[in-house]
Scaffold this motif. Structure first.
Motif, PDB file in Angstrom:
ATOM      1  N   ASN A 270       6.388  25.257 -32.949  1.00  0.00           N
ATOM      2  CA  ASN A 270       4.995  24.934 -33.227  1.00  0.00           C
ATOM      3  C   ASN A 270       4.570  25.584 -34.536  1.00  0.00           C
ATOM      4  OD1 ASN A 270       2.347  23.946 -32.801  1.00  0.00           O
ATOM      5  ND2 ASN A 270       2.465  24.383 -30.607  1.00  0.00           N
ATOM      6  N   LEU A 271       3.347  25.292 -34.967  1.00  0.00           N
ATOM      7  CA  LEU A 271       2.843  25.827 -36.227  1.00  0.00           C
ATOM      8  C   LEU A 271       1.331  25.699 -36.248  1.00  0.00           C
ATOM      9  CD1 LEU A 271       3.065  23.113 -38.945  1.00  0.00           C
ATOM     10  CD2 LEU A 271       4.202  22.747 -36.766  1.00  0.00           C
ATOM     11  N   THR A 272       0.695  26.490 -37.078  1.00  0.00           N
ATOM     12  CA  THR A 272      -0.728  26.362 -37.303  1.00  0.00           C
ATOM     13  C   THR A 272      -1.072  26.944 -38.655  1.00  0.00           C
ATOM     14  OG1 THR A 272      -2.890  26.575 -36.231  1.00  0.00           O
ATOM     15  CG2 THR A 272      -1.551  28.564 -36.348  1.00  0.00           C
ATOM     16  N   ARG A 280      -2.275  29.731 -45.048  1.00  0.00           N
ATOM     17  CA  ARG A 280      -1.111  30.435 -44.529  1.00  0.00           C
ATOM     18  C   ARG A 280      -0.569  29.623 -43.351  1.00  0.00           C
ATOM     19  NH1 ARG A 280      -3.665  36.564 -44.101  1.00  0.00           N
ATOM     20  NH2 ARG A 280      -4.695  36.547 -46.155  1.00  0.00           N
ATOM     21  N   LEU A 281       0.706  29.329 -43.401  1.00  0.00           N
ATOM     22  CA  LEU A 281       1.342  28.567 -42.340  1.00  0.00           C
ATOM     23  C   LEU A 281       2.051  29.536 -41.398  1.00  0.00           C
ATOM     24  CD1 LEU A 281       1.935  25.644 -41.343  1.00  0.00           C
ATOM     25  CD2 LEU A 281       4.121  25.814 -42.584  1.00  0.00           C
ATOM     26  N   PHE A 282       1.601  29.567 -40.148  1.00  0.00           N
ATOM     27  CA  PHE A 282       2.241  30.390 -39.127  1.00  0.00           C
ATOM     28  C   PHE A 282       3.167  29.497 -38.310  1.00  0.00           C
ATOM     29  CE2 PHE A 282      -1.710  32.574 -40.131  1.00  0.00           C
ATOM     30  CZ  PHE A 282      -1.286  33.896 -40.267  1.00  0.00           C
ATOM     31  N   ILE A 283       4.412  29.912 -38.185  1.00  0.00           N
ATOM     32  CA  ILE A 283       5.455  29.092 -37.568  1.00  0.00           C
ATOM     33  C   ILE A 283       6.058  29.852 -36.399  1.00  0.00           C
ATOM     34  CG2 ILE A 283       7.638  27.896 -37.934  1.00  0.00           C
ATOM     35  CD1 ILE A 283       6.962  27.958 -40.979  1.00  0.00           C
ATOM     36  N   THR A 284       5.944  29.306 -35.179  1.00  0.00           N
ATOM     37  CA  THR A 284       6.632  29.889 -34.033  1.00  0.00           C
ATOM     38  C   THR A 284       8.009  29.244 -33.933  1.00  0.00           C
ATOM     39  OG1 THR A 284       5.517  28.287 -32.584  1.00  0.00           O
ATOM     40  CG2 THR A 284       4.557  30.490 -32.747  1.00  0.00           C
ATOM     41  N   ALA A 285       9.040  30.075 -33.878  1.00  0.00           N
ATOM     42  CA  ALA A 285      10.414  29.575 -33.921  1.00  0.00           C
ATOM     43  C   ALA A 285      11.306  30.428 -33.028  1.00  0.00           C
ATOM     44  CB  ALA A 285      10.938  29.574 -35.355  1.00  0.00           C
ATOM     45  N   THR A 286      11.616  29.909 -31.854  1.00  0.00           N
ATOM     46  CA  THR A 286      12.501  30.545 -30.876  1.00  0.00           C
ATOM     47  C   THR A 286      12.049  31.974 -30.577  1.00  0.00           C
ATOM     48  OG1 THR A 286      14.256  29.150 -31.780  1.00  0.00           O
ATOM     49  CG2 THR A 286      14.923  30.814 -30.198  1.00  0.00           C
ATOM     50  N   THR A 287      12.693  32.988 -31.152  1.00  0.00           N
ATOM     51  CA  THR A 287      12.367  34.371 -30.797  1.00  0.00           C
ATOM     52  C   THR A 287      11.402  35.038 -31.766  1.00  0.00           C
ATOM     53  OG1 THR A 287      14.263  35.266 -32.039  1.00  0.00           O
ATOM     54  CG2 THR A 287      14.636  34.649 -29.731  1.00  0.00           C
ATOM     55  N   SER A 288      10.996  34.337 -32.834  1.00  0.00           N
ATOM     56  CA  SER A 288      10.223  34.965 -33.899  1.00  0.00           C
ATOM     57  C   SER A 288       9.022  34.121 -34.312  1.00  0.00           C
ATOM     58  CB  SER A 288      11.107  35.205 -35.132  1.00  0.00           C
ATOM     59  OG  SER A 288      12.199  36.057 -34.831  1.00  0.00           O
ATOM     60  N   VAL A 289       8.174  34.748 -35.114  1.00  0.00           N
ATOM     61  CA  VAL A 289       7.069  34.053 -35.776  1.00  0.00           C
ATOM     62  C   VAL A 289       7.201  34.316 -37.267  1.00  0.00           C
ATOM     63  CG1 VAL A 289       4.574  33.805 -36.012  1.00  0.00           C
ATOM     64  CG2 VAL A 289       5.567  34.322 -33.777  1.00  0.00           C
ATOM     65  N   TYR A 290       7.061  33.260 -38.065  1.00  0.00           N
ATOM     66  CA  TYR A 290       7.196  33.353 -39.510  1.00  0.00           C
ATOM     67  C   TYR A 290       5.879  32.998 -40.187  1.00  0.00           C
ATOM     68  CZ  TYR A 290      12.213  33.461 -38.553  1.00  0.00           C
ATOM     69  OH  TYR A 290      13.449  33.806 -38.079  1.00  0.00           O
ATOM     70  N   LEU A 291       5.687  33.565 -41.371  1.00  0.00           N
ATOM     71  CA  LEU A 291       4.493  33.326 -42.176  1.00  0.00           C
ATOM     72  C   LEU A 291       4.902  32.844 -43.562  1.00  0.00           C
ATOM     73  CD1 LEU A 291       1.499  33.577 -43.038  1.00  0.00           C
ATOM     74  CD2 LEU A 291       1.908  36.019 -43.392  1.00  0.00           C
ATOM     75  N   LEU A 292       4.254  31.776 -44.007  1.00  0.00           N
ATOM     76  CA  LEU A 292       4.543  31.219 -45.320  1.00  0.00           C
ATOM     77  C   LEU A 292       3.231  30.786 -45.966  1.00  0.00           C
ATOM     78  CD1 LEU A 292       6.743  30.133 -47.347  1.00  0.00           C
ATOM     79  CD2 LEU A 292       6.537  27.948 -46.138  1.00  0.00           C
ATOM     80  N   TYR A 293       2.970  31.248 -47.186  1.00  0.00           N
ATOM     81  CA  TYR A 293       1.816  30.774 -47.945  1.00  0.00           C
ATOM     82  C   TYR A 293       2.138  29.391 -48.496  1.00  0.00           C
ATOM     83  CZ  TYR A 293      -0.663  35.253 -47.839  1.00  0.00           C
ATOM     84  OH  TYR A 293      -1.344  36.354 -47.433  1.00  0.00           O
ATOM     85  N   VAL A 294       1.194  28.452 -48.377  1.00  0.00           N
ATOM     86  CA  VAL A 294       1.399  27.082 -48.824  1.00  0.00           C
ATOM     87  C   VAL A 294       0.254  26.668 -49.737  1.00  0.00           C
ATOM     88  CG1 VAL A 294       2.735  26.429 -46.789  1.00  0.00           C
ATOM     89  CG2 VAL A 294       0.239  26.173 -46.754  1.00  0.00           C
ATOM     90  N   ALA A 295       0.409  25.519 -50.388  1.00  0.00           N
ATOM     91  CA  ALA A 295      -0.629  24.997 -51.267  1.00  0.00           C
ATOM     92  C   ALA A 295      -1.632  24.149 -50.523  1.00  0.00           C
ATOM     93  CB  ALA A 295       0.004  24.186 -52.395  1.00  0.00           C
ATOM     94  N   ALA A 296      -1.286  23.714 -49.320  1.00  0.00           N
ATOM     95  CA  ALA A 296      -2.162  22.879 -48.521  1.00  0.00           C
ATOM     96  C   ALA A 296      -3.202  23.721 -47.780  1.00  0.00           C
ATOM     97  CB  ALA A 296      -1.329  22.075 -47.501  1.00  0.00           C
ATOM     98  N   THR A 297      -4.248  23.058 -47.330  1.00  0.00           N
ATOM     99  CA  THR A 297      -5.285  23.678 -46.514  1.00  0.00           C
ATOM    100  C   THR A 297      -5.302  23.009 -45.148  1.00  0.00           C
ATOM    101  OG1 THR A 297      -6.651  24.119 -48.459  1.00  0.00           O
ATOM    102  CG2 THR A 297      -7.743  24.180 -46.323  1.00  0.00           C
ATOM    103  N   GLY A 298      -5.241  23.781 -44.092  1.00  0.00           N
ATOM    104  CA  GLY A 298      -5.227  23.225 -42.756  1.00  0.00           C
ATOM    105  C   GLY A 298      -6.511  22.482 -42.414  1.00  0.00           C
ATOM    106  N   ALA A 299      -6.362  21.366 -41.690  1.00  0.00           N
ATOM    107  CA  ALA A 299      -7.539  20.569 -41.336  1.00  0.00           C
ATOM    108  C   ALA A 299      -8.278  21.155 -40.153  1.00  0.00           C
ATOM    109  CB  ALA A 299      -7.112  19.133 -41.022  1.00  0.00           C
ATOM    110  N   GLN A 300      -7.548  21.764 -39.223  1.00  0.00           N
ATOM    111  CA  GLN A 300      -8.188  22.316 -38.036  1.00  0.00           C
ATOM    112  C   GLN A 300      -8.884  23.619 -38.387  1.00  0.00           C
ATOM    113  OE1 GLN A 300      -5.548  23.339 -34.815  1.00  0.00           O
ATOM    114  NE2 GLN A 300      -7.158  23.179 -33.297  1.00  0.00           N
TER     115      GLN A 300
END
Length: 302
Positions: A270-272, A280-300
């Motif tokens: 999942n992601l948000t 900032r894109l937060f990514i849930t992935a199996t045993t971890s959570v990752y953070l990545l800065y992106v150029a897009a802006t979330g709609a929610q």
């Protein structure tokens, strides 16, 4: 290395990501992370660690701690228009709301006089209505819930009226409906089909529906995930759809064209979007959570 992080399929992908930005692992040690939701007013992220029956909290500069345990094997989360936490619980087979005082209100636990399967992912529309998917993952085994036979004849997508409390099935022809999100203007609803998790003959697709008040029409295939299956999905303000996949996050234009991929070290669930500017894109992935800065802006809006 950032050059290994991005798979550019279309030049428009460069408007979605910060190509020199690296990915950071901000949480680890879980069994299966899911359901990320950002609380802008509290500057924190909540996410589920389903098999460990807990909801975790991550705060910038402070790290990760337990928010709630036991969580009834909570999976997906969102916030309502009053800023309250809305959760899908596998173990109790219900959708709940956490009130300001910490108490829990049950919003839905049955349909047609029969128990729900195991609510999975949930979103809230601007009119306050709550939309959620109800596949059977939480009752397939004792790993993410409690093994049980389904009582519902279908794996529904539901709409809960926030005023009347009426629950209605809006889609009933998915094998296993999973993640869902609205387009920025709420005229479209995207729903992930994850039935290939247990049946390879089910296509790994995201379908798109036209929204007319409390009803849906259409349901054509919007895009196909070519590595694994779609689970959690989100839209950005430009209408691009961001989907989880086996190899990372796949980004699709509003016409369903794959713009590119973000490779993630683990299978993504999942992601948000979050942070003060929702970039900032937060990514849930199996045993971890990752953070990545992106150029897009979330709609929610968190």
């Amino acid at each position: 290395m950032t050059q290994d992080l991005y798979d550019i399929r279309d030049p428009r992908f460069l408007d979605c990501v910060v190509i020199y930005a690296g990915m950071e692992e901000i949480a680890s040690g879980c069994r299966w992370t899911e359901g990320p939701v950002w609380f802008a007013d509290q500057d924190l992220l909540l996410f589920s660690d389903i098999p460990n029956d807990r909801i975790m909290r991550w705060v910038p500069g402070q790290g990760t701690s337990v928010f709630r345990q036991a969580s009834n094997f909570a999976n997906g989360h969102t916030r309502d228009r009053q800023g309250r936490l809305i959760s899908c619980e596998h173990g109790s087979r219900r959708v709940t709301r956490t009130e300001a005082d910490g108490s829990t209100t049950v919003l839905a636990d049955s349909f047609g006089g029969k128990r729900l399967n195991s609510p999975n992912d949930v979103i809230v529309k601007s009119d306050g209505s709550i939309w959620f998917t109800d596949p059977t993952y939480g009752i397939l085994s004792d790993y993410e819930g409690y093994r049980a036979e389904p009582e519902q004849a279908a794996r529904n997508v539901f709409r809960l009226d926030s005023t009347s409390g009426a629950l209605a099935s809006v889609v009933d022809d998915f094998t296993q409906p999973n993640g869902l999100c609205f387009s920025p203007d709420e005229k479209r609803l995207y729903i992930a089909e994850s039935g290939s998790s247990h049946d390879e003959n089910v296509p790994s697709v995201i379908r798109v529906f036209d929204v007319a008040g409390d009803r849906l029409t259409g349901g054509d295939v919007f895009c196909t995930i070519d590595n694994g299956l779609p689970d959690g999905i989100r839209c950005d303000m430009n209408g691009n759809l961001w989907s989880s996949a086996e190899d990372g996050v796949h980004v699709f234009s509003p016409d369903g064209h794959c713009l590119g991929k973000i490779h993630v070290p683990q299978r993504v669930s999942n992601l948000t979007f979050g942070g003060p500017r929702r970039n900032r894109l937060f990514i849930t992935a199996t045993t971890s959570v990752y953070l990545l800065y992106v150029a897009a802006t979330g709609a929610q809006r968190p």
